[in-house]
Scaffold this active site. Structure first.
Site, PDB file in Angstrom:
ATOM      1  N   ASP A   1      -9.177  -5.775  -4.201  1.00  0.00           N
ATOM      2  CA  ASP A   1      -9.027  -4.455  -3.731  1.00  0.00           C
ATOM      3  C   ASP A   1      -9.959  -3.610  -4.127  1.00  0.00           C
ATOM      4  OD1 ASP A   1      -7.617  -2.398  -2.539  1.00  0.00           O
ATOM      5  OD2 ASP A   1      -5.855  -2.989  -2.672  1.00  0.00           O
TER       6      ASP A   1
ATOM      7  N   HIS B   1      -8.515  -4.867   0.134  1.00  0.00           N
ATOM      8  CA  HIS B   1      -7.062  -4.265   0.171  1.00  0.00           C
ATOM      9  C   HIS B   1      -6.262  -5.091   1.331  1.00  0.00           C
ATOM     10  CE1 HIS B   1      -4.181  -1.001  -0.167  1.00  0.00           C
ATOM     11  NE2 HIS B   1      -4.185  -0.649   0.766  1.00  0.00           N
TER      12      HIS B   1
ATOM     13  N   SER C   1       0.589  -1.123  -0.078  1.00  0.00           N
ATOM     14  CA  SER C   1       0.044  -0.089   0.151  1.00  0.00           C
ATOM     15  C   SER C   1       0.954   1.177   0.003  1.00  0.00           C
ATOM     16  CB  SER C   1      -0.770  -0.028   1.129  1.00  0.00           C
ATOM     17  OG  SER C   1      -2.005   0.737   1.091  1.00  0.00           O
TER      18      SER C   1
END
Lengths: 373, 373
Positions: free
Chosen positions: A320, A353, A161
């Site tokens: 995600d 995610h 991320s």
């Protein structure tokens, strides 16, 4: 996992790196830089076996192991890092650094320098007087920590991320030091308009909290309601509908207070994510959330893309809903367009995610091969 | 489109339906029901050519035409409704009704009964004393309006988003009256945990606004900041990253105030969606938003699914990030599992959830055939 049989890196502790001054890319100078870091494994004699782990938005350098025998939680990538694991601490010296302006500024296990720090010139917390920072500043600060540990060149930089943004930024800022980049659940090579807006909506609840007071809240009370609402939004954005349906379905929070009966009655998923967010808000800092949001919004590798020489492995998560798999594909296309050796593999799952954190072991073999390549 | 050449339904106006009492499915009785509605085309002598259009969360019954020659905006499905269009007003009598608790309660062109209405027993606005309503209550209220117009049986019910929930609810509540259901950008047959949480996060900014005062704000000031933040979130949730990148890219709002220079400096997309939301907030009502959010969260056809006899056409949008295409597929699977005649076609595009409104003409032929079937 049987802990007795496979304790991973085992007990770990946080160290502190300090520097009298740290110059930001904006030109501002931060006095009294203090950043926490963790290391696992040992640096070899040639000093060429270090892997840097760069953390996500709400994370910190605790990516493997436990702080004590009774610690029930392990670091977020514990499944990936340890003896015999893909990031093998028998082979690699693993380093991770708490970010500047870390959101966990009030967590005793996070050491950071940012708006919640005391400004040595005034003796009071900076608040919004702390200069804005960038993902590139994170990279420069990590470089200093690595140098203090005797690491000049890395074997790889790996991060999920916002950590993937830093990993790619390493490749663009220090191409000679960064032979390999592992970008897990990454964005594009710069934050796009939609991500800018989404991250912008994480800022709003803080800005609206009457206790925020333009960042001047360190005498208390803290803007914890706004911060918790922001963290609730972040939590929701990192989930996926299949996961949510499986865990929560349509259960009310309280069977005697059905959501159809009163405005204030809630479904289980609503109170669950609000409660998690409220707990996290207690050790988090509202201004730091704003600073990190800015880092993500202003992230752009575009001016330095041509510098990159690294081999890159990109691992988006199929479900995600925050940094969409299409973002990973876009980064893949951009880097391949530059003639780089880049590989894309999707983490299949329904964890959203968060699969980039908690389903990372699905890519264990791919990562192992990548680090050997 | 050349207006002179193809004016569609042309000028339209809002009518009012009134009833002394309206009984909700909860058993509560609402006094002095007033609901706006619009009609286009003419009811035929057999009274069997009526199509009901059910609107989305932030919408109202204005789905085609203009209110005046100088009106720059047409109703949201104008491309679909008019002489020669798929919902052909030369053939069909089209009716649409403002919802109960309509979010546009302060818009002079919306006529609704809800928390912003004056309680005849106290002479003051209801606020949270207005009873909670359900999607099924919308359907019952629409039935009354249709009966007042001489319509007993419908040719079809068609609606996008929350309107698709109503269209399907028509099939479940009045199976004999509902031969065809067109569900555009629909949810599943009940709101799932993720949608519940997402819609729940639209409520939070209102609940946090100090002017909300537990719903007792009608003496003013109104909780417009919270309402605007909620509408900003809704707007963002209805968009898509490809669309956002194309329209806004990474432009700052003000070239002299770069977002990297100060916490308060914004990117263009941030100010654009905030500004749109602020304008909408001026004619919207905060309590009504809470009531509609509850309607969506508590929506479930599950207990009445077996009643449905309608032919159903389901049109999800491929880029929808709010009511995901997988929700449309789930509804398709559920209805087909009941042995119903159901058809699924995806609206391909990059406009997100809004493609169900503004790209609907891509399905013009499919809808025409469906209405002829």
């Amino acid at each position: 996992m049987n802990l007795a049989a496979d304790p991973g890196v085992g007990l770990v502790s946080k160290q502190t790196f300090s520097a009298a001054e740290f110059k930001l890319t904006s030109g501002h100078i931060v006095q009294d830089l203090n950043l926490g870091y963790e290391t696992y494994g040992k640096l070899n004699e040639r000093g060429d076996n270090a892997i840097l782990i760069t953390h996500y938005f709400t994370g910190n350098s605790h990516c493997a192991g436990r702080y004590s025998e009774t610690d029930i939680e392990v670091g977020y990538w514990d499944a990936l890092i340890g003896p015999g694991r893909a990031i093998d601490t028998e082979r690699f010296f693993v380093v991770s650094v708490d970010s500047l302006c870390n959101i966990g500024a009030r967590d005793p296990r996070v050491i950071t320098t940012g708006p919640a720090s005391v400004d040595p010139t005034s003796g009071k917390p900076y608040g919004l007087r702390f200069p804005l920072v960038s993902i590139q500043d994170f990279v420069h600060s990590q470089r200093l920590v690595l140098q203090s540990l005797g690491v000049e060149r890395l074997h790889a930089v790996c991060g999920p991320s916002m950590g993937a943004m830093q990993a790619l930024e390493w490749g663009a800022t220090f191409p000679e030091l960064t032979p390999r980049v592992l970008a897990v659940i990454p964005g594009q090579v710069e934050a796009d308009a939609y991500l800018i807006a989404r991250v912008g909506s994480w800022m709003l609840p803080v800005l609206r909290d009457p206790n925020w007071k333009n960042g001047e809240y360190y005498d208390g009370p803290f803007p914890e309601t706004g911060l918790a609402d922001a963290l609730r939004q972040i939590t929701l954005d990192t989930l996926h509908y299949d996961w949510a349906a499986r865990i929560f379905d349509r259960r009310p929070h309280d069977a005697n207070k059905h959501p159809a009966a009163a405005i204030e009655n809630r479904f289980a998923i609503e109170t669950a994510i609000s409660d998690v967010a409220s707990v996290r808000a207690r050790t988090a800092d509202a201004n730091s959330l704003l600073y990190l949001a800015k880092c993500v919004q202003t992230f752009s590798l575009r001016p330095r893309l041509q510098n990159i020489r690294s081999k890159v492995l990109i691992l988006p998560a199929s479900s995600d809903l925050l940094l969409f798999p299409a973002y990973g594909s876009s980064t893949f296309d951009t880097l391949r367009g530059l003639g780089l050796e880049v590989q894309l593999q999707t983490l299949e799952g329904t964890g959203g995610h968060l699969d980039g954190l908690y389903a990372i072991s699905r890519a264990q073999d791919t990562i192992r091969r990548f680090l050997d390549s």
